[in-house]
Design an enzyme around this catalytic site. Structure first.
Site, PDB file in Angstrom:
ATOM      1  N   ARG A 135      42.323  24.938  21.990  1.00  0.00           N
ATOM      2  CA  ARG A 135      43.391  24.154  21.344  1.00  0.00           C
ATOM      3  C   ARG A 135      42.822  23.479  20.095  1.00  0.00           C
ATOM      4  NH1 ARG A 135      47.446  23.130  25.243  1.00  0.00           N
ATOM      5  NH2 ARG A 135      48.750  22.283  23.620  1.00  0.00           N
ATOM      6  N   PRO A 136      42.625  24.255  19.003  1.00  0.00           N
ATOM      7  CA  PRO A 136      42.038  23.676  17.788  1.00  0.00           C
ATOM      8  C   PRO A 136      42.922  22.596  17.185  1.00  0.00           C
ATOM      9  CG  PRO A 136      42.885  25.876  17.373  1.00  0.00           C
ATOM     10  CD  PRO A 136      42.986  25.652  18.850  1.00  0.00           C
ATOM     11  N   ILE A 137      42.308  21.727  16.380  1.00  0.00           N
ATOM     12  CA  ILE A 137      43.093  20.667  15.712  1.00  0.00           C
ATOM     13  C   ILE A 137      42.859  20.698  14.201  1.00  0.00           C
ATOM     14  CG2 ILE A 137      43.150  19.150  17.742  1.00  0.00           C
ATOM     15  CD1 ILE A 137      40.853  17.522  16.433  1.00  0.00           C
ATOM     16  N   ASP A 138      42.476  21.857  13.698  1.00  0.00           N
ATOM     17  CA  ASP A 138      42.167  21.983  12.263  1.00  0.00           C
ATOM     18  C   ASP A 138      43.345  21.593  11.373  1.00  0.00           C
ATOM     19  OD1 ASP A 138      43.097  24.418  13.605  1.00  0.00           O
ATOM     20  OD2 ASP A 138      43.194  25.258  11.591  1.00  0.00           O
TER      21      ASP A 138
ATOM     22  N   ASP B 276      57.060  27.424  26.458  1.00  0.00           N
ATOM     23  CA  ASP B 276      56.950  26.645  27.696  1.00  0.00           C
ATOM     24  C   ASP B 276      57.879  27.165  28.784  1.00  0.00           C
ATOM     25  OD1 ASP B 276      56.508  23.432  26.001  1.00  0.00           O
ATOM     26  OD2 ASP B 276      55.169  25.135  26.310  1.00  0.00           O
TER      27      ASP B 276
ATOM     28  N   ARG C 166      45.405  16.309  26.962  1.00  0.00           N
ATOM     29  CA  ARG C 166      45.099  16.905  25.662  1.00  0.00           C
ATOM     30  C   ARG C 166      46.004  16.347  24.575  1.00  0.00           C
ATOM     31  NH1 ARG C 166      46.861  19.636  22.076  1.00  0.00           N
ATOM     32  NH2 ARG C 166      45.493  20.666  20.622  1.00  0.00           N
TER      33      ARG C 166
ATOM     34  N   CYS D 299      42.194  23.889  26.864  1.00  0.00           N
ATOM     35  CA  CYS D 299      42.888  23.517  28.106  1.00  0.00           C
ATOM     36  C   CYS D 299      43.200  24.822  28.833  1.00  0.00           C
ATOM     37  CB  CYS D 299      44.151  22.747  27.782  1.00  0.00           C
ATOM     38  SG  CYS D 299      45.415  23.797  27.111  1.00  0.00           S
TER      39      CYS D 299
ATOM     40  N   ARG E 121      52.150  16.472  36.047  1.00  0.00           N
ATOM     41  CA  ARG E 121      52.042  16.038  34.640  1.00  0.00           C
ATOM     42  C   ARG E 121      53.400  16.107  33.947  1.00  0.00           C
ATOM     43  NH1 ARG E 121      48.973  19.736  31.545  1.00  0.00           N
ATOM     44  NH2 ARG E 121      49.794  18.383  29.914  1.00  0.00           N
TER      45      ARG E 121
ATOM     46  N   LYS F 187      59.181  15.126  28.540  1.00  0.00           N
ATOM     47  CA  LYS F 187      57.751  14.758  28.418  1.00  0.00           C
ATOM     48  C   LYS F 187      57.315  14.887  26.965  1.00  0.00           C
ATOM     49  CE  LYS F 187      54.511  17.946  29.321  1.00  0.00           C
ATOM     50  NZ  LYS F 187      53.548  18.171  28.214  1.00  0.00           N
ATOM     51  N   ASN F 188      57.721  15.990  26.319  1.00  0.00           N
ATOM     52  CA  ASN F 188      57.204  16.287  24.980  1.00  0.00           C
ATOM     53  C   ASN F 188      57.895  15.496  23.883  1.00  0.00           C
ATOM     54  OD1 ASN F 188      55.432  17.944  26.224  1.00  0.00           O
ATOM     55  ND2 ASN F 188      56.448  19.861  25.650  1.00  0.00           N
TER      56      ASN F 188
HETATM   57  C1  EPZ Z   1      53.267  21.182  21.892  1.00  0.00           C
HETATM   58  O1  EPZ Z   1      51.867  21.412  21.974  1.00  0.00           O
HETATM   59  C2  EPZ Z   1      53.734  20.979  23.323  1.00  0.00           C
HETATM   60  N1  EPZ Z   1      53.060  19.814  23.897  1.00  0.00           N
HETATM   61  C3  EPZ Z   1      53.418  22.214  24.158  1.00  0.00           C
HETATM   62  O2  EPZ Z   1      53.959  21.999  25.463  1.00  0.00           O
HETATM   63  C4  EPZ Z   1      54.126  23.417  23.532  1.00  0.00           C
HETATM   64  O3  EPZ Z   1      53.788  24.585  24.257  1.00  0.00           O
HETATM   65  C5  EPZ Z   1      53.693  23.559  22.065  1.00  0.00           C
HETATM   66  O4  EPZ Z   1      53.950  22.329  21.346  1.00  0.00           O
HETATM   67  C6  EPZ Z   1      54.460  24.688  21.369  1.00  0.00           C
HETATM   68  O5  EPZ Z   1      55.818  24.447  21.426  1.00  0.00           O
HETATM   69  C7  EPZ Z   1      53.519  18.577  23.613  1.00  0.00           C
HETATM   70  O6  EPZ Z   1      54.472  18.405  22.869  1.00  0.00           O
HETATM   71  C8  EPZ Z   1      52.814  17.417  24.275  1.00  0.00           C
HETATM   72  P1  EPZ Z   1      51.181  23.412  18.580  1.00  0.00           P
HETATM   73  P2  EPZ Z   1      50.967  21.430  20.621  1.00  0.00           P
HETATM   74  O7  EPZ Z   1      50.333  22.490  17.790  1.00  0.00           O
HETATM   75  O8  EPZ Z   1      51.467  20.406  19.681  1.00  0.00           O
HETATM   76  C9  EPZ Z   1      47.649  26.329  17.307  1.00  0.00           C
HETATM   77  C10 EPZ Z   1      53.912  21.878  27.816  1.00  0.00           C
HETATM   78  O9  EPZ Z   1      53.851  22.783  28.654  1.00  0.00           O
HETATM   79  N2  EPZ Z   1      47.105  25.205  16.543  1.00  0.00           N
HETATM   80  O10 EPZ Z   1      52.553  23.738  18.104  1.00  0.00           O
HETATM   81  O11 EPZ Z   1      49.547  21.385  21.025  1.00  0.00           O
HETATM   82  C11 EPZ Z   1      47.558  26.094  18.824  1.00  0.00           C
HETATM   83  O12 EPZ Z   1      46.281  26.444  19.319  1.00  0.00           O
HETATM   84  C12 EPZ Z   1      53.040  21.928  26.572  1.00  0.00           C
HETATM   85  O13 EPZ Z   1      54.714  20.906  27.880  1.00  0.00           O
HETATM   86  C13 EPZ Z   1      45.993  25.435  15.722  1.00  0.00           C
HETATM   87  O14 EPZ Z   1      45.467  26.542  15.646  1.00  0.00           O
HETATM   88  O15 EPZ Z   1      51.318  22.887  20.085  1.00  0.00           O
HETATM   89  C14 EPZ Z   1      48.640  26.984  19.359  1.00  0.00           C
HETATM   90  O16 EPZ Z   1      48.148  28.311  19.458  1.00  0.00           O
HETATM   91  C15 EPZ Z   1      52.058  23.086  26.610  1.00  0.00           C
HETATM   92  N3  EPZ Z   1      45.476  24.385  15.021  1.00  0.00           N
HETATM   93  C16 EPZ Z   1      49.714  26.941  18.271  1.00  0.00           C
HETATM   94  O17 EPZ Z   1      49.055  26.455  17.080  1.00  0.00           O
HETATM   95  C17 EPZ Z   1      46.028  23.122  15.069  1.00  0.00           C
HETATM   96  O18 EPZ Z   1      45.526  22.204  14.376  1.00  0.00           O
HETATM   97  C18 EPZ Z   1      50.889  26.017  18.603  1.00  0.00           C
HETATM   98  O19 EPZ Z   1      50.327  24.757  18.832  1.00  0.00           O
HETATM   99  C19 EPZ Z   1      47.159  22.913  15.904  1.00  0.00           C
HETATM  100  C20 EPZ Z   1      47.687  23.969  16.622  1.00  0.00           C
END
Ligand code: EPZ
Length: 419
Positions: free
Chosen positions: A121-124, A308, A92, A116, A400, A22-23
């Site tokens: 889930r910030p996007i900063d 995960d 998301r 979620c 999902r 999926k990812n």
């Molecule tokens: C991806 O999510 C995966 N989703 C997640 O899998 C997985 O848990 C995660 O990476 C970590 O490996 C997909 O690939 C679709 P991150 P993503 O950005 O990209 C913080 C599943 O179960 N952060 O690496 O959203 C964030 O809040 C899903 O399949 C910021 O603070 O993960 C988190 O605490 C769940 N600001 C950490 O970083 C930002 O701008 C890791 O998030 C972006 C992220």
């Protein structure tokens, strides 16, 4: 609201071919809207998130079909740049369309993806990187508009404060056709990033260093179509291995990315299961009661233990002999499944990011509700190992990320039905 009725207590035995990831499929579907030419994605998993991504691509003007394990995407004529609220809310990970929409159309409008089930889930980091590559970004009450001057991004040197998977993916998506070179330091090293880059290189992109902490992308003028097979889903693999370990029995898992699953397998084998590894298949046999994991299980960015897989491994360890300790370092709210597991008789105490799991002799079936994708899968793992019957609601979360989940569990001999 559909439910699973699961009758536990049966040992599992059988063979499964692992679904596509999926990812990996989601960012690759987003990347298919860049440039020209048709992309044919094999082993594309039949998941509700994949269908949501297909709806977004179609809404933006791409031709997109997903059928019989293959997605075919042709972006010709696509000029849409707005993702409507309802589609943003559906999934998301729609956030990873931003880089591709900007890269193709020079502007993009979307809503901040709300928190979620795993917490805020910030996007900063995404937005800071896009600004560095030339995007003007305005936020009008949650509707974000990004615009590139001259409709084209320029390369930049970006150091991520945290190796965010999604932020790394969005940078790559915008950089492949930008002016000049983009360097990403502290990039995410997840295998799904490598699969995305492998797909983009087949289309003519110039990307080096994926899988390491520094990725260098040199912008090119054109991307053409290609055929690509989505990598196996290492998290679904961890789920089926944990399920068999917990219920007892044996499994041959085919189409595995065994090397990429090592961070999980190196922990699972400490439970005493017999595990035999080949490049694209894994054999596991679970006989006697599992042993607890002596060392703390810390979730970390790849190549650390994958967040995960935390819930599904925990579901196996709740009936192990001894106590195991988890430390969840990626998300603020990723222990919600412990409430349901404790209702089934587990002994889990959560203190902030630490969860202490004291093994009990047995679990008993209960009426429980899935609260997120991997937590829901963990509940199925526990229900199959429990005595009696479990009624699990909220299984749309599981749909999902797991393809034909009840068929797969039934193939292994598990007693599960969807009602
Ligand atoms: C991806 O999510 C995966 N989703 C997640 O899998 C997985 O848990 C995660 O990476 C970590 O490996 C997909 O690939 C679709 P991150 P993503 O950005 O990209 C913080 C599943 O179960 N952060 O690496 O959203 C964030 O809040 C899903 O399949 C910021 O603070 O993960 C988190 O605490 C769940 N600001 C950490 O970083 C930002 O701008 C890791 O998030 C972006 C992220």
């Amino acid at each position: 609201m559909q439910k699973y009725i699961i009758t536990g207590g049966s040992r599992l035995s059988g063979e499964l071919t692992l679904q596509g990831s999926k990812n990996s499929a989601l960012p690759i579907m987003s990347a298919a809207m860049l440039g020209d030419g048709e992309s044919v994605l094999k082993r594309c998993p039949a998941l509700t998130d994949v269908y949501s991504a297909s709806r977004i691509l179609s809404y933006l003007g791409c031709k997109c079909t997903v059928a019989d394990g293959t997605a075919i995407i042709d972006p010709a004529g696509s000029s849409g740049y707005e993702i409507p609220d309802d589609l943003m809310r559906e999934m998301r990970s729609s956030i990873m369309f931003i880089g591709a929409i900007l890269g193709r159309n020079g502007e993009c409008t979307f809503s901040t993806p709300g928190g979620c089930e795993l917490g805020p889930r910030p996007i900063d980091m995404h937005l800071a990187a896009l600004r560095k590559m030339g995007a003007d970004i305005s936020d009008n009450g949650g509707r974000i508009h990004c615009r590139l001057n001259k409709r084209k991004a320029h390369g930049a040197k970006i150091t991520l404060p945290f190796p965010s998977v999604g932020a790394t993916e969005n940078i790559i998506l915008l950089a492949v056709c930008a002016e000049g070179e983009t360097i990403v330091n502290n990039a995410a090293r997840e295998p799904e990033i490598c699969d995305l880059c492998s797909f983009l290189r087949k289309r003519g992109a110039d990307i080096k260093g994926d899988g390491e902490s520094t990725i260098v992308i040199s912008g090119v003028d054109k991307l053409h179509g290609c055929e690509h097979t989505i990598m196996p889903d290492r998290i679904a693999g961890a789920t089926y291995l944990s399920m068999t370990a917990a219920a007892g029995g044996e499994i041959i898992l085919k189409n595995t990315c065994t090397a990429e699953m090592e961070p999980f397998i190196s922990v699972l084998e400490q439970t005493g299961c017999r595990i035999y590894l080949a490049e694209d298949r894994i054999y596991l046999r679970s006989g006697a009661r599992l042993r607890a994991i002596r060392d703390r299980i810390r979730t970390m960015p790849h190549p650390g233990f994958p967040t995960d897989s935390q819930a599904v491994l925990m579901a196996a360890l709740v009936i192990a002999e001894g106590a195991s300790v988890f430390e969840e370092n990626l998300f603020d709210c990723r222990y919600r499944h412990t409430v349901a597991l404790n209702k089934m008789g587990a002994d889990i105490v959560v203190m902030g990011k630490v969860a202490v799991v004291r093994g009990v002799e047995r679990l008993k079936g209960a009426d429980i509700e899935a609260t997120d994708l991997r937590g829901g899968a963990a509940m199925v793992v526990a229900a199959l190992a429990a005595e009696g019957t479990t009624c699990l609601s909220g299984i749309s979360h599981i749909d999902r990320g797991y393809e034909k989940f009840e068929e797969a569990v039934s193939t292994l001999g598990g007693k599960i039905r969807r009602v």
